[in-house]
Design a protein around this motif. Structure first.
Motif, PDB file in Angstrom:
ATOM      1  N   ASP A  93       0.817  -1.210   0.000  1.00 52.19           N
ATOM      2  CA  ASP A  93       0.000   0.000   0.000  1.00 52.19           C
ATOM      3  C   ASP A  93       0.858   1.270   0.000  1.00 52.19           C
ATOM      4  OD1 ASP A  93      -2.040  -1.833   0.286  1.00 52.19           O
ATOM      5  OD2 ASP A  93      -2.700  -1.140   2.258  1.00 52.19           O
ATOM      6  N   SER A  95       0.110   5.769  -1.246  1.00 55.31           N
ATOM      7  CA  SER A  95      -0.678   6.699  -2.064  1.00 55.31           C
ATOM      8  C   SER A  95      -0.063   6.740  -3.466  1.00 55.31           C
ATOM      9  CB  SER A  95      -0.643   8.093  -1.441  1.00 55.31           C
ATOM     10  OG  SER A  95       0.683   8.591  -1.509  1.00 55.31           O
ATOM     11  N   LYS A  97       0.996   9.114  -5.083  1.00 51.92           N
ATOM     12  CA  LYS A  97       2.185   9.977  -5.087  1.00 51.92           C
ATOM     13  C   LYS A  97       3.439   9.184  -4.718  1.00 51.92           C
ATOM     14  CE  LYS A  97       3.703  14.065  -2.536  1.00 51.92           C
ATOM     15  NZ  LYS A  97       4.062  13.644  -1.186  1.00 51.92           N
ATOM     16  N   PHE A 146      -8.241   3.958  -0.608  1.00 51.57           N
ATOM     17  CA  PHE A 146      -7.108   4.899  -0.625  1.00 51.57           C
ATOM     18  C   PHE A 146      -5.808   4.118  -0.379  1.00 51.57           C
ATOM     19  CE2 PHE A 146      -4.120   7.975   0.906  1.00 51.57           C
ATOM     20  CZ  PHE A 146      -4.449   9.153   0.259  1.00 51.57           C
ATOM     21  N   GLY A 147      -4.798   4.377  -1.177  1.00 54.71           N
ATOM     22  CA  GLY A 147      -3.500   3.712  -0.982  1.00 54.71           C
ATOM     23  C   GLY A 147      -3.417   2.335  -1.621  1.00 54.71           C
TER      24      GLY A 147
END
Ligand SMILES: NC(=O)c1ccc[n+]([C@@H]2O[C@H](COP(=O)([O-])OP(=O)(O)OC[C@H]3O[C@@H](n4cnc5c(N)ncnc54)[C@H](O)[C@@H]3O)[C@@H](O)[C@H]2O)c1
Length: 241
Positions: A93, A95, A97, A146-147
């Motif tokens: 996991d 993000s 970015k 998310f992630g």
């Protein structure tokens, strides 16, 4: 009542967690079970927890030749292959970015490629009889987390792959389905940040995380003749999430 007397099963990622619970549950219903995993220490411990006929085979599911070897060992040692559970998995996991290409590729190759390798290696053995293949997807593949751009993509891909493979295997009577767990209490989720974990539990209508046995019981249903007219389907095990 034993639902799987005389059946032969191969379970990937069977060294711990959901895969181990699946192997134990199939065995408790009379199946002979071959345990496959990357982690051979875990495999040997896992085998000691299971009564009945079992074997174990080291296997990296991202490598087709190793999955083919696991299928062959199942046929040689257990006398055939009736049930395949493509369960092995990892998370990496981060993000978008921060996620590296390597983290993306690793997750795709264990989950998507690994599941495809299982289907591909089992096809010559299972296409012509009434077996059952169960692929482990994830709620993350339906809602996106998310992630988990890598993991959500891979688990959504497993749903499409299951439905396509179900059509190819159906000619000989073999069924292919997916189980889509929500949050299950295993090492995989224990590795998540505690506050993210707590938020996930708050969203579960039944008010608790699932246990590995909750997923194993759904796999048992799909592996048995109780689900004899079900193929190409996705069974959610999410506590209502
Ligand atoms: N725990 C959850 O909340 C949850 C939710 C939805 C789906 N799932 C899925 O359920 C499956 C099992 O997850 P878990 O929670 O038991 O995880 P876990 O980390 O406890 O166990 C995963 C097992 O897979 C093995 N493995 C990893 N990479 C492998 C590879 N390349 N080849 C062979 N074996 C490999 C590991 O050694 C380990 O024994 C995974 O596919 C996971 O994505 C888990």
């Amino acid at each position: 009542m034993e639902l799987l007397t005389g059946k032969r099963a191969l379970v990937t990622g069977a060294g711990q967690g959901i895969g181990l619970a699946i192997a134990q549950t199939l065995a408790s219903h009379g199946a002979a079970v071959m345990l496959a995993d990357l982690n051979t220490d875990a495999l040997q411990l896992a085998r000691q927890t299971i009564d009945g006929q079992t074997g174990w085979v080291p296997c990296d599911v991202s490598q087709l030749e190793q999955v083919s070897e696991a299928v062959q060992r199942t046929v040689d040692e257990l006398g055939g292959l009736d049930i395949l559970v493509n369960n092995a998995g990892i998370t990496r996991d981060a993000s978008l970015k921060n996620m590296t290409e390597q983290q993306f590729d690793d997750v795709i190759s264990v989950h998507m490629r690994g599941t495809w390798n299982g289907l591909k290696a089992a096809f010559p053995v299972m296409r012509n009889h009434s077996g059952s293949i169960i692929n482990i997807s994830s709620l993350s593949g339906r809602v996106g987390l998310f992630g988990q751009t890598n993991y959500s993509a891979a688990k959504a891909g497993i749903v499409g792959m299951t439905k396509a493979a179900a059509k190819e295997f159906a000619r000989g009577g073999c069924r292919v389905n997916a189980v889509m767990p929500g949050m299950i209490d295993t090492a995989m989720t224990q590795a998540m940040p505690p506050e993210a974990l707590a938020r996930l539990v708050e969203d579960i209508p039944l008010g608790r995380p699932g246990q590995p046995i909750d997923v194993a019981n759904a796999v048992l249903f799909l592996a048995s003749d109780l689900s004899g007219f079900i193929t190409g389907s996705v069974l959610e095990v999410t506590g209502g999430q």
